[in-house]
Design an enzyme around this catalytic site. Structure first.
Site, PDB file in Angstrom:
ATOM      1  N   CYS A  84       0.860  -1.178   0.000  1.00  0.00           N
ATOM      2  CA  CYS A  84       0.000   0.000   0.000  1.00  0.00           C
ATOM      3  C   CYS A  84       0.901   1.235   0.000  1.00  0.00           C
ATOM      4  CB  CYS A  84      -0.899  -0.029   1.234  1.00  0.00           C
ATOM      5  SG  CYS A  84      -1.776   1.483   1.632  1.00  0.00           S
ATOM      6  N   GLU A  96      -4.866   3.014  -5.368  1.00  0.00           N
ATOM      7  CA  GLU A  96      -4.021   2.235  -6.264  1.00  0.00           C
ATOM      8  C   GLU A  96      -4.051   2.873  -7.642  1.00  0.00           C
ATOM      9  OE1 GLU A  96      -2.018   0.066  -5.476  1.00  0.00           O
ATOM     10  OE2 GLU A  96      -2.728  -0.976  -3.678  1.00  0.00           O
TER      11      GLU A  96
END
Length: 226
Positions: free
Chosen positions: A2, A104
């Protein structure tokens, strides 16, 4: 993953999700308001210390003295409990990052389109994390990393890794000093939210600039890169 996430709700919204009572922790009820959290910045980290829960600002990143590269920001859940780098943190530095979602980037031709991923019911998320405890002390570049899991059941079209998001019911046991490293591995495997609980939408490319922090960064856009 992440590499960027959002932590904007109020602390009581996060805490109420797993049944924390007002007298069990000291916190500010105002919204945190961080829509674009980047590595290298301090993040509010939920942890247990001296049998009490605490919320401490901790650097997102981990680089011990012998590490001669950029601090790491993620740890693979499949190997973190046994590897040289992360085993001590897994054993004695488990923590939780309360969050609202993460970002993302998906490559579209020669451009990248960012997406915001969040719970389908907009419920708070609890990222499993490990780091250098105790968290009320400054350990320099030895902060924390977010534990990740494989995205192999519906989210791989966005990215093949994602944060290990624990159920609200698993938060306290994950944090507890009484929880053995082996039991923590079981929690990571059995108490993670499945991919079907998440949804995502395209957002403004402004999220690529860490100085941008407005709420518009998590809002769906009508003209994504194609």
């Amino acid at each position: 993953m992440c590499g960027r996430f959002a932590q904007y709700s109020s602390r009581d919204e996060y805490f109420e999700s797993f049944g924390l009572k007002a007298d069990e922790i000291q916190y500010d009820p105002e919204p945190i308001g961080r829509f674009n959290v980047a590595p290298g910045t301090k993040v509010l980290l939920l942890n247990e210390r001296d049998e009490e829960l605490h919320l401490d600002p901790v650097i997102w990143g981990y680089g011990p003295e012998w590490w001669d590269k950029q601090p790491l920001i993620n740890a693979r859940g499949e190997t973190a409990a046994t590897g040289r780098m992360f085993k001590p943190l897994w054993n004695h530095g488990r923590a939780i990052v309360p969050a609202d979602g993460w970002f993302e980037w998906k490559k579209e031709g020669n451009k990248k389109q960012p997406y915001f991923i969040h719970h389908k019911k907009n419920q708070p998320l609890f990222f499993a994390a490990i780091g250098k405890a105790p968290y009320n002390k400054d350990h320099g570049h030895e902060g924390f990393v977010i534990v990740t899991a494989a995205s192999n059941k519906g989210m791989v079209d966005i990215h093949d890794r994602r944060p290990l998001v624990l159920t609200a019911e698993a938060v306290r046991e994950w944090l507890s000093a009484d929880t053995t490293p082996e039991r923590a591995q079981e929690i990571a495997h059995d108490a993670a939210l499945p991919e079907k609980d998440f949804t995502w939408h395209p957002v403004s490319r402004k999220v690529g600039n860490i100085h941008n922090q407005s709420s518009e960064l998590v809002e769906e856009i009508d003209d994504p890169v194609t």
